[in-house]
Scaffold this active site. Structure first.
Site, short mmCIF file in Angstrom:
data_model
loop_
_atom_site.label_atom_id
_atom_site.label_comp_id
_atom_site.label_asym_id
_atom_site.label_seq_id
_atom_site.Cartn_x
_atom_site.Cartn_y
_atom_site.Cartn_z
N ARG A 76 92.91 41.89 54.94
CA ARG A 76 92.59 42.89 53.93
C ARG A 76 93.61 43.01 52.80
NH1 ARG A 76 91.00 48.35 57.02
NH2 ARG A 76 90.66 49.02 54.88
N HIS A 122 81.19 41.14 53.86
CA HIS A 122 82.26 42.14 53.82
C HIS A 122 81.71 43.53 54.17
CE1 HIS A 122 86.42 42.96 52.63
NE2 HIS A 122 86.00 44.10 52.10
N TYR A 166 74.36 50.87 36.95
CA TYR A 166 74.30 50.82 35.49
C TYR A 166 74.99 49.59 34.90
CZ TYR A 166 72.93 55.71 35.97
OH TYR A 166 72.30 56.87 36.31
#
Length: 829
Positions: A76, A122, A166
């Site tokens: 990570r 993921h 968006y």
């Protein structure tokens, strides 16, 4: 046995809890738990059903925590040294590659990309993935963008991006260099989280991603913080390694970090950071001065414009920085522009340097070059980072070459069979006509043409158009070209020198295609001490010190009440007019002297208390500051004690003052330092006392001594009289004497006859009952003076307003004092 309730009904114990309760009730010893028969007999626990396991809690916690830590470190938080990516970055780019979301294709919704990454590779939440995608598309976060975003992806003001539904995104052109060789067996693939798909363990990066874009991450017990660099410089450094240059020559190509937001980096800490992998550098905003305006055009990396504006407003409100009237944000599509308006009478250049010291216009960037090497975190100096990328490129190019060689050899093998068939086309056709089936035809072809199964199958699959003469020529040409390619590929695999040549050519291509000019300027050093701005140092009893701007104290007519320059509960001891580029000396009760750069002193408003001098010098236990003086580099310093001793020491003795100070003078009994003055070595010395006596004698009567001496007698004192001032007579001036009641006057030097030192002196000023001398020194005719009362009121008077009288006069009122008295006088140089 279960306990009975008042209604004589037994407790109902769930089946999964009964065994545990029985074990607890029986208080089974650990030895019994290790013996299955013993436990069964004594507790009634059926170990075959419960299958109890004894665990050492300490060992279990160690194992679990280390497993978690390594998971965070490897999976990570830390980038891989090879492709410079963390798993989430790698998975985003790979998913976009799989979607065909390349730079030359239409944008796709960010939500679509996030969903692809989340569902396949993921499973750590869409927010983490989208935040990473956003940062990869922000031109103020990455030096070389890996994602081409369309829509609101946040701003340098700190504004958040729009929701993923968006915005749209696609791979940038340079990021395709990260995945370009994926289909050529250049890297290994591993199972995804649910073992249904394969994902690359690493991307076959053709660009030194870790260095050109940097990386930051917080793992367990370690932090990685690698700054971005310029692509041209990094590639040139790698090319230097390939050419066999020494480490020093290699690193000379990299000037320093190259941040996407530009700015200025102070390079003094770079050598350590690059040689050890750990260090700090100062990052500053870039600004220009236009009249009374400061224009900020570039700001430090990872600092928002809003934070800088807030910092400026804060320091102005707190009077930490004075002289700013307004701040305007003029930023637009052409770039960042912060306009700081400076008051008339203030130097914008000096204001800028103060802002560097007190706002986020100057920050510190910590370089901690930790990355995963062979799956393990490792601290890597810059030279090692370059070498690791080169090693990775050697591995990927070698694997790519082996793949291309296998592919070329396979194709050449097929074409060789086809050409054999075409060379015996009549027999081949006849054989195919007479064959019973495909299997029979394949076996006969193998015998006729002396080929294998694969070649025979290719002949059977061949179209009739291949027997045309032009097609035969094409196959022949392709076969010859393949033979050349095979030879070249084998040469690369057999020679490391040839392999490095291929890598070198590809790096040059990358550099020429994506390289650009440096954005961040590198300077050797920066210090606010270089700024030379007039300032006033205010020092009060109790050891508090501060700076105020000279404009705070305006000239007034003599006889005025003045203005306040400190808090009401403080008594002003000394006021020095100096500049920020200078230093002051702090003399203490133990006869020691300390040196303090003026620019380090806080600039505060005139009502502020100031900061204790102990914040700037290291005082011993019981050591208290007595007086301050300007530091000079040449001549002599004359020190006078309250009991009338005087000594002369060369300024060379104070050139190197330790952090804890050095000895300046020794005292006898309860004597202490009264005043200091500077001299060129030839002037006469003037000493004045509190009760209005004075003495003038040649400086030659004071021999030069070391710092540890006590000095010699300058004047004999009567009763409780003490020395207040010492000065050297240079010519072109007069003696200014001022009393605690605010009266004073000039007296010509000629009115004081020269005597031998050690005498009782002569009258300096006529005093009334309750009066005493506060200040009596030689000053120049064009001087200005700051008179400060005990209650902190200050008045500024010019020399022309003070009349000249004889020694036996009292003078005129210079400052009107109401229930107050004069505490100190400072000469404005």
């Amino acid at each position: 046995m279960a306990e009975e309730q008042p209604n004589d009904k037994p407790d109902e114990i769930p089946a999964d809890e009964s065994n545990e309760k029985q074990v607890n009730d029986k208080s089974i010893e650990p030895e019994q738990l290790n013996d299955a028969n013993s436990v069964g007999e004594n507790s009634g626990v059926n170990l075959d059903d419960s299958k109890l396991t004894i665990i050492n809690i300490e060992e279990e916690m160690k194992y679990s925590y280390l497993s978690y830590a390594m998971s965070v470190i490897v999976a990570r938080a830390l980038p891989d040294v090879r492709d410079g990516l963390k798993p989430v970055h790698r998975r985003i780019l790979y998913s976009m590659y799989e979607l065909g979301n390349t730079h030359d294709k239409p944008y796709k919704k960010s939500a679509r990309i996030v969903g692809e990454v989340l569902g396949k590779y993921h499973p750590h939440g869409d927010a983490a993935i989208y935040d990473t995608l956003v940062r990869m598309a922000q031109p103020f976060s990455l030096r070389y963008l890996l994602v081409d975003g369309q829509g609101n992806f946040g701003s340098i003001d700190g504004d958040p991006p729009a929701a993923m539904r968006y915005t749209e995104a696609r791979m940038s052109k340079i990021s395709e260099e990260m995945v370009k060789e994926l289909g050529e067996d250049t890297v290994d693939f591993t199972p995804n989280f649910d073992n249904t798909l394969k994902e690359p363990a690493i991307l076959p990066a053709r660009i030194p991603q870790l260095l050109i874009n940097g990386s930051s991450g917080i793992a367990v017990a370690m932090v990685s913080s690698i700054p971005p660099h310029n692509l041209r410089e990094v590639v040139d450094a790698i090319l230097a390694i390939i050419d066999g240059k020494e480490e020093e020559e290699v690193l000379a190509h990299i000037k320093g970090p190259d941040f996407p937001t530009g700015g200025i980096v102070v390079g003094s800490g770079l050598k350590k950071a690059y040689s050890t992998g750990r260090g700090r550098v100062t990052v500053m905003a870039k600004a220009t001065i236009e009249g009374q305006k400061i224009i900020i055009t570039e700001i430090p990396y990872m600092v928002s414009k809003k934070r800088i504006i807030d910092d400026i407003v804060k320091v102005v409100k707190m009077n930490t920085v004075q002289g700013i009237t307004d701040v305007h944000d003029r930023s637009d599509k052409r770039g960042l522009s912060l306009e700081i308006v400076v008051k008339k009478g203030y130097n914008p250049d000096n204001i800028l340097h103060k802002l560097y010291d007190h706002t986020a216009l100057k920050t510190t960037f910590s370089i901690i070059s930790i990355a995963l090497v062979d799956g393990k975190p490792k601290m890597l100096p810059l030279y090692s980072l370059l070498n690791e990328f080169l090693r990775f490129r050697e591995e990927t190019v070698k694997r790519r070459t082996q793949y291309r060689l296998r592919k070329a050899e396979k194709r050449a093998h097929i074409i060789e069979g086809l050409l054999k068939a075409l060379s015996k086309i009549d027999k081949t056709v006849a054989l195919l006509k007479s064959a019973k089936d495909v299997k029979d035809a394949k076996e006969q072809l193998k015998t006729l043409l002396e080929i294998d199964d694969e070649q025979a199958q290719a002949i059977l699959d061949m179209k009739l158009q291949k027997i045309v003469s032009l097609e035969r020529d094409k196959l022949t040409s392709e076969f010859e070209a393949l033979q050349k390619d095979i030879s070249a590929l084998r040469e690369i695999l057999e020679s490391r020198e040839r392999l490095l040549e291929v890598i070198k050519n590809e790096l040059i291509e990358i550099r020429d295609k994506y390289g650009d000019d440096r954005r961040t300027e590198i300077i050797e050093d920066y210090s606010q001490q270089d700024v030379d701005e007039p300032t006033i140092v205010v020092y009060t009893e109790g050891g508090y010190i501060k700076r105020v701007h000279p404009s705070v104290v305006k000239a007034q007519n003599r006889g005025g009440v003045g203005i306040r320059l400190t808090s009401t509960d403080q008594r002003v001891r000394d006021i020095l007019t100096t500049s920020t580029a200078k230093e002051i000396l702090v003399f203490t009760t133990k006869g020691k002297v300390h040196k303090v750069p003026v620019y380090k002193l806080p600039i505060l408003d005139r009502y502020a208390k100031g900061m204790y001098i102990g914040n700037f010098v290291k005082l011993d236990e019981g050591e208290e500051p007595v007086t301050i003086a300007r530091y000079r580099t040449e001549g002599y310093i004359i020190m006078a004690t309250k009991k009338g001793l005087v000594k002369r020491v060369s300024m060379d003795a104070f050139a190197h003052i330790r952090a804890g100070g050095i000895r300046a003078i020794s005292f006898k009994g309860d004597d202490s330092l009264a005043d200091v003055a500077y001299s060129d070595g030839k002037e006469d010395i003037f000493v004045a006392t509190k009760k209005g006596k004075s003495i003038l004698f040649p400086q030659g009567q004071i021999r030069e001594t070391g710092r540890a001496s006590m000095g010699v007698r300058a004047i004999k004192l009567s009763g409780d009289d003490i020395v207040v001032n010492v000065s050297s007579i240079r010519g072109g001036g007069a003696i200014l004497t001022i009393t605690n009641t605010g009266y004073g006057r000039f007296t010509r030097v000629e009115d004081y006859r020269v005597q031998n030192r050690g005498g009782s002196g002569i009258i300096n000023i006529r005093l009334k009952q309750g009066e005493h001398v506060v200040f009596s020194r030689y000053v120049l005719d064009n001087s200005e003076f700051l008179l400060t009362s005990v209650k902190g009121m200050v008045i500024k008077i010019i020399a022309s307003q003070i009349p000249q009288y004889g020694r036996n006069s009292r003078g005129v009122r210079l400052m009107r004092l109401k229930d107050d008295e004069l505490a100190s006088v400072a000469v404005v140089l």
